[in-house]
Scaffold this active site. Structure first.
Site, PDB file in Angstrom:
ATOM      1  N   HIS A  73       0.558 -10.572  47.293  1.00 31.36           N
ATOM      2  CA  HIS A  73      -0.326 -10.692  46.146  1.00 31.36           C
ATOM      3  C   HIS A  73      -1.724 -10.534  46.736  1.00 31.36           C
ATOM      4  O   HIS A  73      -2.117 -11.317  47.605  1.00 31.36           O
ATOM      5  CB  HIS A  73      -0.201 -12.070  45.519  1.00 31.36           C
ATOM      6  CG  HIS A  73       1.055 -12.283  44.742  1.00 31.36           C
ATOM      7  ND1 HIS A  73       2.299 -12.247  45.315  1.00 31.36           N
ATOM      8  CD2 HIS A  73       1.236 -12.525  43.417  1.00 31.36           C
ATOM      9  CE1 HIS A  73       3.210 -12.467  44.366  1.00 31.36           C
ATOM     10  NE2 HIS A  73       2.598 -12.631  43.214  1.00 31.36           N
ATOM     11  N   HIS A 133       9.181 -12.880  39.866  1.00 26.72           N
ATOM     12  CA  HIS A 133       9.307 -14.268  40.363  1.00 26.72           C
ATOM     13  C   HIS A 133      10.508 -14.902  39.673  1.00 26.72           C
ATOM     14  O   HIS A 133      10.395 -15.424  38.556  1.00 26.72           O
ATOM     15  CB  HIS A 133       8.040 -15.070  40.047  1.00 26.72           C
ATOM     16  CG  HIS A 133       6.837 -14.566  40.759  1.00 26.72           C
ATOM     17  ND1 HIS A 133       6.376 -15.121  41.934  1.00 26.72           N
ATOM     18  CD2 HIS A 133       6.013 -13.526  40.474  1.00 26.72           C
ATOM     19  CE1 HIS A 133       5.306 -14.455  42.345  1.00 26.72           C
ATOM     20  NE2 HIS A 133       5.070 -13.479  41.479  1.00 26.72           N
ATOM     21  N   ASP A 159       6.740  -8.968  36.927  1.00 29.15           N
ATOM     22  CA  ASP A 159       6.044 -10.145  37.463  1.00 29.15           C
ATOM     23  C   ASP A 159       6.575 -11.451  36.867  1.00 29.15           C
ATOM     24  O   ASP A 159       7.069 -12.305  37.599  1.00 29.15           O
ATOM     25  CB  ASP A 159       4.533 -10.022  37.255  1.00 29.15           C
ATOM     26  CG  ASP A 159       3.732 -10.950  38.169  1.00 29.15           C
ATOM     27  OD1 ASP A 159       4.333 -11.646  39.007  1.00 29.15           O
ATOM     28  OD2 ASP A 159       2.497 -10.970  38.048  1.00 29.15           O
ATOM     29  N   GLU A 212      -5.826 -10.651  43.411  1.00 32.86           N
ATOM     30  CA  GLU A 212      -5.480 -10.816  41.995  1.00 32.86           C
ATOM     31  C   GLU A 212      -6.594 -11.633  41.349  1.00 32.86           C
ATOM     32  O   GLU A 212      -6.451 -12.823  41.082  1.00 32.86           O
ATOM     33  CB  GLU A 212      -4.116 -11.516  41.827  1.00 32.86           C
ATOM     34  CG  GLU A 212      -3.651 -11.508  40.369  1.00 32.86           C
ATOM     35  CD  GLU A 212      -2.343 -12.245  40.141  1.00 32.86           C
ATOM     36  OE1 GLU A 212      -1.794 -12.794  41.127  1.00 32.86           O
ATOM     37  OE2 GLU A 212      -1.877 -12.290  38.991  1.00 32.86           O
ATOM     38  N   HIS A 272       8.300  -6.102  41.388  1.00 31.76           N
ATOM     39  CA  HIS A 272       7.560  -7.364  41.570  1.00 31.76           C
ATOM     40  C   HIS A 272       7.970  -8.377  40.516  1.00 31.76           C
ATOM     41  O   HIS A 272       7.676  -8.216  39.323  1.00 31.76           O
ATOM     42  CB  HIS A 272       6.047  -7.096  41.466  1.00 31.76           C
ATOM     43  CG  HIS A 272       5.217  -8.305  41.785  1.00 31.76           C
ATOM     44  ND1 HIS A 272       4.380  -8.356  42.891  1.00 31.76           N
ATOM     45  CD2 HIS A 272       5.100  -9.509  41.172  1.00 31.76           C
ATOM     46  CE1 HIS A 272       3.782  -9.540  42.923  1.00 31.76           C
ATOM     47  NE2 HIS A 272       4.208 -10.266  41.880  1.00 31.76           N
ATOM     48  N   GLN A 279       2.845 -19.525  47.848  1.00 29.84           N
ATOM     49  CA  GLN A 279       2.060 -19.628  46.606  1.00 29.84           C
ATOM     50  C   GLN A 279       0.776 -20.434  46.782  1.00 29.84           C
ATOM     51  O   GLN A 279      -0.260 -20.105  46.210  1.00 29.84           O
ATOM     52  CB  GLN A 279       2.927 -20.272  45.507  1.00 29.84           C
ATOM     53  CG  GLN A 279       2.215 -20.637  44.227  1.00 29.84           C
ATOM     54  CD  GLN A 279       1.915 -19.443  43.347  1.00 29.84           C
ATOM     55  OE1 GLN A 279       2.783 -18.925  42.661  1.00 29.84           O
ATOM     56  NE2 GLN A 279       0.667 -18.990  43.373  1.00 29.84           N
TER      57      GLN A 279
HETATM   58 FE   FE2 Z   1       3.404 -12.147  41.229  1.00 24.69          FE
END
Ligand code: FE2
Length: 426
Positions: A213, A62, A312, A216, A60, A155
């Site tokens: 996701h 970005h 992440d 979270e 995971h 997002q």
């Molecule tokens: Fe993430």
């Protein structure tokens, strides 16, 4: 005649004094040293008893936002929501070239750290899909060194943000591999549930994996993990769907979790915790005691689910530190989950190697004849020592070729009249 033989290696399963022979980018033989003593290869490495592991895998990440710490400013509150707002300010200022440049730079850091496969989410909220174009380009250019798998990540919310579903579909048409989502960022719990349903249906139609996701937050009443497990089973996506973060499970009522985990098992839902980020972002609304926020890793592993740790973020609107070191991730995961038994620590090593590879559905990953020769030689004798020392990557091997080397770390200490060599090992 082999291309490469690594002799005197210790393996993660505890085998010692092993030789690994490689030809045409694949492992051909793994045998005790004496059984391959006569074998000849173009190149040899003497592992000197150090740990030879399959390469690290980050389940995971970005890549589009990485290495942009402080742009346009620093996240003051330290929360997920301020991070999302900051990223929203930063996005319109980025160019495709800028994303290619930083993503490539990060991939170089990763390879030097023995990290040879990354699942990266790519934000598809911007209708220009610049980040998608950029990361697809990077995926191709880094192929000789690293497997990059991309997740179409809305997002700003696939329902909350206008046009997001169309953008996401276009990203998949362009070649993005996995369907993403962010149900806890939709406007309501029911919108979140609907987003889970729509995105899972899309994945089922296209025969793709899902990685959302999911929950979270520190909200004990968030219920999107349940929706994800339900839709996975309803659509027959068992074993192809991953819930990332699942931090709400940290705060949920124990009775409810005792029902939820069996539902996750029925769906064969994969789980990714992101220890560095969860311990940083979660619990920010608490006074004391402050929750740790990471999902229930040992309990989920105990239930038989595949659980991986992801990095992440590295130097981005959410997190100021990091260097692409999956041993640092395992080190933090081990502490936050209190997985301090021998078995627990070994499971944390698997969370950044074999478990992550299973979640990415990587082909021919591992330490067995026939697998790709994607390996890392560590300055440690076993996985626990590797985590404790965040061991130096002595050699990184990609498809049988040495692509990175770091000298062994040893301090020379002047101690009285003597000089003592220190490498922090017993
Ligand atoms: Fe993430």
């Amino acid at each position: 005649m082999f291309d490469l033989i690594i002799r005197q290696a210790s393996l993660p399963d505890g085998h010692q004094q092993m030789s690994v022979a490689i030809k045409d980018g694949r492992i051909v033989e793994i045998k005790p040293d004496n059984a391959l003593a006569q074998a000849v290869a173009g190149k040899e490495i003497d592992a000197k008893g150090q740990l030879l592991s399959p390469a690290f895998v980050d389940a995971h990440f970005h890549l589009d936002s990485a290495l942009r710490y402080g742009q346009p400013r620093i996240n003051d509150s330290g929360t997920l929501l301020e991070g999302i707002a900051l990223w929203g300010e930063l996005k319109p200022t980025l160019t495709q070239d800028a994303i290619v440049q930083t993503a490539t730079r990060y991939c170089q850091w990763a390879v030097a750290n023995g990290l040879l496969a990354i699942r990266s989410h790519v934000d598809v909220s911007d209708p220009r899909l610049l980040a998608v174009e950029a990361l697809l380009q990077v995926k191709e250019s880094v192929k000789p060194y690293l497997d990059l798998q991309l997740v179409a990540f809305p997002q700003d919310g696939v329902l909350r943000s206008r046009g997001a579903m169309d953008n996401l579909k276009r990203a998949l048409d362009m070649g993005v591999d996995v369907v993403g989502g962010i149900p806890h960022f939709e406007r309501t719990m029911s919108d979140g549930a609907q987003s889970v349903r729509l995105l899972c249906e899309l994945a089922a139609q296209r025969g793709l994996m899902v990685d959302m996701h999911c929950d979270e937050s520190d909200d004990p009443l968030s219920r999107h993990v349940e929706s994800l497990a339900f839709e996975t089973q309803r659509l027959g996506l068992n074993g192809r769907v991953t819930g990332s973060h699942l931090t709400s499970m940290h705060s949920m009522d124990n009775y409810y979790v005792s029902k939820l985990i069996p539902l996750m098992v029925e769906a064969d839902l994969h789980v990714i915790a992101n220890p560095l980020i969860n311990i940083t972002l979660q619990g920010r609304h608490d006074t004391y005691p402050k929750r740790r926020g990471m999902t229930r890793v040992p309990e989920l592993m105990q239930a038989g689910l595949t659980v991986a740790f992801g990095h992440d973020c590295v130097m981005d609107p959410w997190y100021s530190l990091g260097s692409g070191d999956m041993l640092e991730v395992a080190h933090m995961g081990l502490h936050v989950a209190q997985m301090t038994s021998q078995d627990g620590m070994r499971r944390c090593f698997e969370a950044v190697t074999t478990n992550a590879a299973r979640i990415l559905n990587l082909e021919d990953y591992g330490l067995a004849p026939g697998c790709h020769a994607d390996l890392v030689l560590l300055q440690a004798s076993d996985p626990v020592e590797a985590i404790r020392l965040r061991a130096t990557r002595l050699a990184v091997i990609r498809r049988g070729r040495i692509v990175a080397q770091t000298p062994a770390q040893t301090a020379k200490l002047s101690w009285g009249p003597n000089e003592v060599a220190i490498d922090w090992r017993l």
